[in-house]
Design a protein around this motif. Structure first.
Motif, PDB file in Angstrom:
ATOM      1  N   SER A 184       0.959  -1.225   0.064  1.00  0.00           N
ATOM      2  CA  SER A 184      -0.128  -0.068   0.018  1.00  0.00           C
ATOM      3  C   SER A 184       0.726   1.317  -0.043  1.00  0.00           C
ATOM      4  O   SER A 184       2.031   1.449   0.601  1.00  0.00           O
ATOM      5  CB  SER A 184      -0.697   0.041   0.929  1.00  0.00           C
ATOM      6  N   SER A 185       0.477   2.358  -0.648  1.00  0.00           N
ATOM      7  CA  SER A 185       1.134   3.543  -0.591  1.00  0.00           C
ATOM      8  C   SER A 185       0.314   4.549  -0.522  1.00  0.00           C
ATOM      9  O   SER A 185      -1.018   4.576  -0.855  1.00  0.00           O
ATOM     10  CB  SER A 185       1.984   3.661  -1.951  1.00  0.00           C
ATOM     11  N   ARG A 186       0.609   5.797  -0.091  1.00  0.00           N
ATOM     12  CA  ARG A 186      -0.278   7.125   0.014  1.00  0.00           C
ATOM     13  C   ARG A 186       0.689   8.224  -0.534  1.00  0.00           C
ATOM     14  O   ARG A 186       1.578   8.226  -0.032  1.00  0.00           O
ATOM     15  CB  ARG A 186      -1.018   7.606   1.198  1.00  0.00           C
ATOM     16  N   THR A 187       0.397   8.881  -1.569  1.00  0.00           N
ATOM     17  CA  THR A 187       1.010  10.059  -2.128  1.00  0.00           C
ATOM     18  C   THR A 187       0.281  11.130  -1.835  1.00  0.00           C
ATOM     19  O   THR A 187      -0.820  11.223  -2.531  1.00  0.00           O
ATOM     20  CB  THR A 187       1.445   9.681  -3.538  1.00  0.00           C
ATOM     21  N   THR A 188       0.755  12.188  -0.988  1.00  0.00           N
ATOM     22  CA  THR A 188      -0.033  13.225  -0.787  1.00  0.00           C
ATOM     23  C   THR A 188       0.793  14.419  -1.409  1.00  0.00           C
ATOM     24  O   THR A 188       1.884  14.734  -1.202  1.00  0.00           O
ATOM     25  CB  THR A 188      -0.185  13.470   0.674  1.00  0.00           C
ATOM     26  N   THR A 189      -0.022  15.333  -2.308  1.00  0.00           N
ATOM     27  CA  THR A 189       0.726  16.384  -2.837  1.00  0.00           C
ATOM     28  C   THR A 189      -0.296  17.682  -2.716  1.00  0.00           C
ATOM     29  O   THR A 189      -1.268  17.680  -3.003  1.00  0.00           O
ATOM     30  CB  THR A 189       0.793  16.220  -4.701  1.00  0.00           C
ATOM     31  N   VAL A 190       0.459  18.564  -2.118  1.00  0.00           N
ATOM     32  CA  VAL A 190      -0.227  19.964  -1.822  1.00  0.00           C
ATOM     33  C   VAL A 190       0.441  21.122  -2.640  1.00  0.00           C
ATOM     34  O   VAL A 190       1.517  21.073  -2.999  1.00  0.00           O
ATOM     35  CB  VAL A 190       0.039  20.220  -0.396  1.00  0.00           C
ATOM     36  N   TYR A 191      -0.525  21.753  -3.500  1.00  0.00           N
ATOM     37  CA  TYR A 191      -0.452  22.842  -4.293  1.00  0.00           C
ATOM     38  C   TYR A 191      -0.714  24.051  -3.449  1.00  0.00           C
ATOM     39  O   TYR A 191      -1.987  24.116  -3.100  1.00  0.00           O
ATOM     40  CB  TYR A 191      -1.010  22.665  -5.782  1.00  0.00           C
ATOM     41  N   ALA A 192      -0.050  24.881  -3.047  1.00  0.00           N
ATOM     42  CA  ALA A 192      -0.461  26.305  -2.363  1.00  0.00           C
ATOM     43  C   ALA A 192       0.115  27.471  -2.808  1.00  0.00           C
ATOM     44  O   ALA A 192       1.433  27.490  -3.560  1.00  0.00           O
ATOM     45  CB  ALA A 192       0.286  26.236  -0.910  1.00  0.00           C
ATOM     46  N   GLU A 193      -0.822  28.445  -3.527  1.00  0.00           N
ATOM     47  CA  GLU A 193      -0.443  29.474  -4.181  1.00  0.00           C
ATOM     48  C   GLU A 193      -1.270  30.640  -3.541  1.00  0.00           C
ATOM     49  O   GLU A 193      -2.174  30.342  -2.576  1.00  0.00           O
ATOM     50  CB  GLU A 193      -0.788  29.328  -5.615  1.00  0.00           C
ATOM     51  N   LYS A 194      -0.957  31.969  -3.893  1.00  0.00           N
ATOM     52  CA  LYS A 194      -1.802  32.973  -3.249  1.00  0.00           C
ATOM     53  C   LYS A 194      -3.256  32.891  -3.805  1.00  0.00           C
ATOM     54  O   LYS A 194      -3.514  32.829  -4.743  1.00  0.00           O
ATOM     55  CB  LYS A 194      -1.114  34.421  -3.861  1.00  0.00           C
ATOM     56  N   GLY A 195      -4.093  32.706  -2.897  1.00  0.00           N
ATOM     57  CA  GLY A 195      -5.557  32.653  -3.066  1.00  0.00           C
ATOM     58  C   GLY A 195      -5.912  31.029  -3.615  1.00  0.00           C
ATOM     59  O   GLY A 195      -7.293  31.009  -3.935  1.00  0.00           O
ATOM     60  N   TYR A 196      -4.973  30.351  -3.577  1.00  0.00           N
ATOM     61  CA  TYR A 196      -5.346  29.014  -3.984  1.00  0.00           C
ATOM     62  C   TYR A 196      -4.654  27.807  -3.373  1.00  0.00           C
ATOM     63  O   TYR A 196      -3.584  28.080  -2.683  1.00  0.00           O
ATOM     64  CB  TYR A 196      -4.937  28.689  -5.448  1.00  0.00           C
ATOM     65  N   HIS A 197      -5.422  26.870  -2.977  1.00  0.00           N
ATOM     66  CA  HIS A 197      -4.909  25.693  -2.335  1.00  0.00           C
ATOM     67  C   HIS A 197      -5.579  24.390  -2.625  1.00  0.00           C
ATOM     68  O   HIS A 197      -6.741  24.490  -2.904  1.00  0.00           O
ATOM     69  CB  HIS A 197      -5.010  25.957  -0.644  1.00  0.00           C
ATOM     70  N   ALA A 198      -4.728  23.324  -3.166  1.00  0.00           N
ATOM     71  CA  ALA A 198      -5.425  22.175  -3.617  1.00  0.00           C
ATOM     72  C   ALA A 198      -4.483  21.026  -3.135  1.00  0.00           C
ATOM     73  O   ALA A 198      -3.376  20.965  -2.886  1.00  0.00           O
ATOM     74  CB  ALA A 198      -5.388  22.106  -5.099  1.00  0.00           C
ATOM     75  N   THR A 199      -5.188  19.847  -2.688  1.00  0.00           N
ATOM     76  CA  THR A 199      -4.473  18.558  -2.192  1.00  0.00           C
ATOM     77  C   THR A 199      -5.060  17.613  -3.069  1.00  0.00           C
ATOM     78  O   THR A 199      -6.240  17.343  -3.245  1.00  0.00           O
ATOM     79  CB  THR A 199      -4.953  18.261  -0.713  1.00  0.00           C
ATOM     80  N   LEU A 200      -3.959  16.767  -3.640  1.00  0.00           N
ATOM     81  CA  LEU A 200      -4.298  15.506  -4.526  1.00  0.00           C
ATOM     82  C   LEU A 200      -3.772  14.295  -3.614  1.00  0.00           C
ATOM     83  O   LEU A 200      -2.394  14.352  -3.296  1.00  0.00           O
ATOM     84  CB  LEU A 200      -3.794  15.570  -5.806  1.00  0.00           C
ATOM     85  N   ILE A 201      -4.671  13.144  -3.122  1.00  0.00           N
ATOM     86  CA  ILE A 201      -4.128  12.081  -2.361  1.00  0.00           C
ATOM     87  C   ILE A 201      -4.505  10.991  -3.422  1.00  0.00           C
ATOM     88  O   ILE A 201      -5.594  10.649  -3.732  1.00  0.00           O
ATOM     89  CB  ILE A 201      -4.952  11.934  -1.184  1.00  0.00           C
ATOM     90  N   HIS A 202      -3.190  10.131  -3.529  1.00  0.00           N
ATOM     91  CA  HIS A 202      -3.476   9.012  -4.228  1.00  0.00           C
ATOM     92  C   HIS A 202      -3.300   7.654  -3.388  1.00  0.00           C
ATOM     93  O   HIS A 202      -2.109   7.406  -2.989  1.00  0.00           O
ATOM     94  CB  HIS A 202      -2.449   8.841  -5.330  1.00  0.00           C
ATOM     95  N   ASP A 203      -4.152   7.038  -3.146  1.00  0.00           N
ATOM     96  CA  ASP A 203      -4.130   5.597  -2.373  1.00  0.00           C
ATOM     97  C   ASP A 203      -3.948   4.451  -3.197  1.00  0.00           C
ATOM     98  O   ASP A 203      -4.988   4.405  -4.237  1.00  0.00           O
ATOM     99  CB  ASP A 203      -5.259   5.689  -1.403  1.00  0.00           C
TER     100      ASP A 203
END
Length: 597
Positions: A430-449
């Motif tokens: 099993s693996s979990r990859t968490t990628t967070v993108y943070a920019e002025k006024g923007y925030h997103a999280t992509l999680i792949h399990d």
């Protein structure tokens, strides 16, 4: 199947083919093609069979056709028309002069027909030394592959240099291949990479259990995102690496001495790998259209843009001459306003590797093969965690911080009650990859399990009756029988993607099941045992096999409601032969059917 089981069951088969034990523990025999050809001169080419006479139910198409624009007439280039290998050169070179206008879609159509007896071998297509397609071909019947190459659209402009490596029949049969490229003019899809650069060229390199290999890789200083596209396949003893002890394998990629990606390879069942008596294709899903691994290394741009190479290594490769075939493309997205990225943070925990080795006794001289009464066990646990974070700045003052955290766990356990009976095993990765993108006024999280579960059971046996010996020792002569009954092996994979941006959360889950069942398998004859673990076959008297392979996949919403019907195929094979003729002693296939759904 465990390596010990493969080793002993394959003794007779390997000697029969004059190949080292272990070569038949897998399906890709490209590395051993020369050995086979030299050991067995061609018994005459097969030219009198009309491909149209092969029953249509042997056509294997794993995926649905590629969607293409319906209102655009494509520009079609025919690269091969009934091209026959090995009668014609295996590798062909092409030069295409293409317009600079964009393509809405690029489609490769690859069809093949098998005549006579062949081994499954590789085929691949490269464009300007970039791997864009890779396949392992079935051992019988017809097959068809339509694959979308639009992600490589940036390569298909101006003068384009291409190579196609056709499948090579390693015994006495032939492959007949048809190959076309279709280009549909129109607006190119958004989000395609700005540049595609070969890191490990399309011809590939082989990596074994040695020191890390280093490859040149320069990332532009104005990159905003980067992905490594990886083809990573085990060969020889490591074609069934998941059955080795220890069985943990991973591709570790470093830049500037820091790990930027750790890849657990996916499990597959290739031709002949499970049932050594069937001699028919048991293809893993996507083998005839292999899917590369896509490693998002954007969070490592702070390292990649300041180093001109990457290094790779594979822990725990079998010391018996195994190797892994590797190809890597570099996909880069750039922006004129982006400046050189900065590494903000990095951490990498040490791998925890817990193994409990077992004593696996060799087959003894007694008729029961040296059985033991005490159950034997093997256990292995591995845990890997690493973290990367980089800042990407632009000329207008905007900053994007990309953070990637990956957690990997691996567990393998099996038990055996007798040397040749009652194997039970399972593996869980099993693996979990968490990628967070943070920019002025923007925030997103992509999680792949991703979770992969590999169950395995088998009831196996090997009987040998001594007719004569040499002063009571080896070599020993007598009748033998090898059995493979009640065998079940599967790969069940669950992939879940969760994308959260603001108040919106999107989740998609895919479940894939790939299973092979052997109801019965008998391989009998007369053998000369030259040692406890090797022998020479003198006669084959019986071959019987009944094998079923089922593959299906389904896509679900977050509430477990299917988004599409189950897709897949079922392949049933029955083979039997009494006193078969040489030189290869193939069983006569009495039933062979592939059903797609």
């Amino acid at each position: 199947m465990t390596k010990e089981l493969l080793k002993y069951c394959a003794i007779a088969v390997a000697v029969l083919f004059m190949l080292p034990v272990g070569v038949l523990a897998g399906g890709q025999h490209a590395a051993s093609a020369a050995a086979v050809a030299s050991a067995h001169p061609a018994a005459g080419t097969v030219t009198s069979i009309n491909p149209a006479t092969i029953p249509p139910n042997t056509t294997l198409t794993v995926r649905p056709p590629v969607r293409v624009p319906t209102n655009v007439e494509p520009v079609v280039y025919s690269l091969a028309n009934n091209y026959t290998t090995p009668n014609q050169p295996r590798i062909r070179h092409y030069v295409l002069n293409l317009p600079s206008s964009p393509w809405e879609s690029v489609v490769l159509n690859y069809t093949g027909t098998v005549l006579g007896t062949v081994y499954d071998t590789y085929a691949w297509l490269s464009v300007d030394n970039v791997t864009v397609f890779r396949s392992v071909n079935p051992e019988n019947g017809h097959y068809n592959v339509m694959t979308n190459l639009t992600q490589y659209e940036t390569l298909f402009h101006g003068k384009v240099y291409m190579y196609f490596s056709f499948p090579d029949a390693a015994v006495a049969g032939q492959y007949i291949t048809n190959l076309t490229l279709s280009f549909y003019a129109g607006r190119a899809p958004s989000g395609l990479p700005s540049e595609i650069i070969p890191v490990v060229p399309a011809s590939g390199v082989n990596i074994g259990n040695s020191k890390p290999r280093t490859f040149d890789m320069t990332v532009p200083s104005n990159a905003t995102a980067a992905t490594l596209q990886i083809w990573f396949v085990g060969n020889s003893y490591d074609e069934s690496w998941y059955a080795d002890e220890p069985s943990y394998r991973s591709l570790e990629i470093f830049s500037g001495g820091h790990m930027i990606y750790n890849l657990l390879p996916y499990y597959k069942v290739a031709s002949g790998e499970l049932d050594l008596f069937a001699w028919r294709p048991l293809m893993a899903p996507y083998e005839i259209n292999q899917i590369p691994y896509n490693a998002n290394v954007t969070a490592g741009l702070g390292l990649l843009e300041h180093n001109s190479n990457i290094s790779v290594q594979i822990p725990n490769v079998s010391p018996l001459g195994a190797f892994w075939s590797l190809r890597i493309n570099e996909l880069v997205w750039t922006s004129p306003s982006a400046s050189c990225a900065t590494l903000l943070s990095y951490s990498n925990s040490s791998t925890t590797h817990i193994s409990t080795n077992v004593y696996m006794p060799n087959a003894g001289t007694s008729a029961n093969g040296g059985n033991v009464s005490t159950p034997q066990y093997f256990r292995e646990n591995v845990s890997v965690n690493y973290h990367l974070s980089s800042r990407i700045s632009t000329s207008n003052g905007t900053e994007t911080v990309v953070t990637n955290t990956k957690e990997i766990s691996y567990m393998n356990q099996y038990s055996i009650n007798l040397v040749w009976e009652n194997w039970t095993a399972y593996q869980l990765t099993s693996s979990r990859t968490t990628t967070v993108y943070a920019e002025k006024g923007y925030h997103a999280t992509l999680i792949h399990d991703k979770t992969s579960y590999y169950p395995f059971t088998a009831d196996t046996g090997f009987s040998f009756t001594i007719s004569s010996t040499t002063n009571g020792g080896f070599p020993m002569y007598g009748p033998f029988a090898a059995y493979l009954n009640g065998t079940y092996i599967a790969r069940n994979v669950t992939d879940t993607y969760t994308n959260a941006s603001g108040h919106n959360v999107v989740r998609a889950r895919t479940f894939v099941s790939n299973a092979v069942t052997v109801e019965n398998g008998v391989f009998a004859g007369v053998i000369e045992l030259t040692s406890p673990v090797s022998g020479i076959i003198a006669q084959i008297t019986q071959i019987t096999s009944n094998v079923t392979k089922v593959y299906n996949s389904n896509l679900y919403r977050s509430d477990n409601v299917p988004l599409s019907p189950v897709s897949g195929y079922e392949h049933i094979i029955e083979a039997v032969s009494s006193n078969p003729s040489g030189p290869w002693y193939f069983g006569r296939v009495v039933f062979d059917e592939i059903t797609t759904y």
